[in-house]
Motif scaffolding. Structure first.
Motif: not given
Lengths: 154, 94
Positions: B26-27, B30, B77, B81, B83-88
Motif C-alpha cells: 500500500n502507498d 496511488n 516487480v 515499478h 507503473f509506479g506501484l510499490w512492489a517487492t
C-alpha cells in the motif's frame, strides 16, 4: 480541464486550458530532470525506484543493476511524451492522445504524483500539506489521473 | 568440502521447490481506481479479482498478486515499478 472523452479510433481527448498545459509540461520536465541524474539518497527517487528485496541489500542491488537503466529510460520517455503531446494543446486547447500516449500519460502522472507527495511529506492517505497551492495541484493531478482511468474503463 | 556441496544443493533445491511471489504494498499516493486498473491491464485479472486484490492492498497493507519462478516475479516487480506501484519479491513460504 474537464474529463477525458473516448473516441471510436481508440484515441482520447480533453479540453485543456493553456495554463494547465504549461503547468503539466513544467511538471513533466521537472520529473525528467530528476530522472536524468537520479540521486539514490533522494526520497522521491527511492520511491520511484524502490528496493525489490526489502530484506536483502545484495539482491536489491543486483536487481537494480539489471533494471534501473531501463526503468529510468522508460520513465523519461513517458515524461517526454507528456511534454510533446501538450505542445499542440497549449495553443489549440485540445489534448488528444493515442493509446500509446495514453499509457505514457498514466505512468508519468503517477511518477509526478509520487514525486510531489514525497516533496509534500504525504505519508498517509489523509495527510494534507500546509502548502495549499501544492496540495491543490496534487489533488488536481489525482483528478486528471482518475479521469484517465475512467475513460479507459468506459 | 562435502558440507559446502551439501548446503549448495539444499539451497538450489529450496529455490526450485519454493515459489517466489510478487507483493504489492500500500502507498498513500496511488488511487484505488488506478491500482485496480494496473491489476486488470497488466496481469489480466477480471474486474472483481482486481478489485479484491486492490482492496486487500489498501486495507491490509499488501497483497500477493503473482506466484511463480524468481525470474518471472522479477519481471513483474519491474513492471510494477514501471507503473509506479510499490512492489517487492518474496518467498511464498515467508
Amino acid at each position: 480541464m474537464r474529463g477525458f472523452e473516448r473516441h471510436q479510433d481508440g484515441s482520447i481527448s480533453a479540453k485543456i486550458d493553456r495554463d494547465e498545459a504549461l503547468l503539466l509540461q513544467s511538471l513533466a520536465s521537472q520529473l525528467a530532470t530528476l530522472l536524468q541524474s537520479p540521486d539514490d539518497g533522494d526520497p522521491a527517487v527511492i520511491r520511484l525506484l524502490p528496493d525489490a528485496y526489502p530484506d536483502d541489500a545484495d539482491a536489491s542491488a543486483e536487481f537494480r543493476r539489471f533494471t534501473q537503466d531501463g526503468l529510468v529510460e522508460r520513465k523519461l520517455h513517458n515524461a517526454t511524451l507528456v511534454t510533446t503531446t501538450l505542445s499542440a494543446a497549449v495553443d489549440s486547447g485540445e489534448l488528444s492522445l493515442n493509446p500509446g500516449e495514453t499509457l505514457a500519460w498514466m505512468k508519468a502522472l503517477t511518477d509526478i504524483r509520487l514525486t510531489l507527495a514525497s516533496r509534500l511529506g504525504i505519508e498517509r492517505e489523509d495527510d494534507r500539506s500546509a502548502d495549499i497551492v501544492l496540495q491543490d495541484l496534487y489533488d488536481w493531478l489525482g483528478f486528471v489521473q482518475n479521469s484517465l482511468v475512467e475513460v479507459l474503463d468506459s | 568440502m562435502p558440507q559446502t556441496i551439501e548446503s549448495t544443493d539444499t539451497r538450489q533445491r529450496e529455490s526450485i521447490d519454493v515459489p517466489w511471489v510478487t507483493i504489492v504494498l500500500n502507498d498513500p499516493v496511488n488511487l484505488m481506481s488506478y491500482v485496480a486498473w494496473v491489476f486488470r491491464s497488466y496481469f489480466g485479472y477480471a474486474a472483481a479479482e482486481a478489485e479484491r486484490l486492490m482492496l486487500q492492498v489498501h486495507l491490509t497493507g499488501q497483497a500477493v498478486v503473482a506466484t511463480g519462478g524468481r525470474e518471472e516475479m522479477e519481471r513483474h516487480v519491474e513492471a510494477m515499478h514501471d507503473f509506479g506501484l510499490w512492489a517487492t519479491l518474496g518467498k511464498a513460504d515467508a
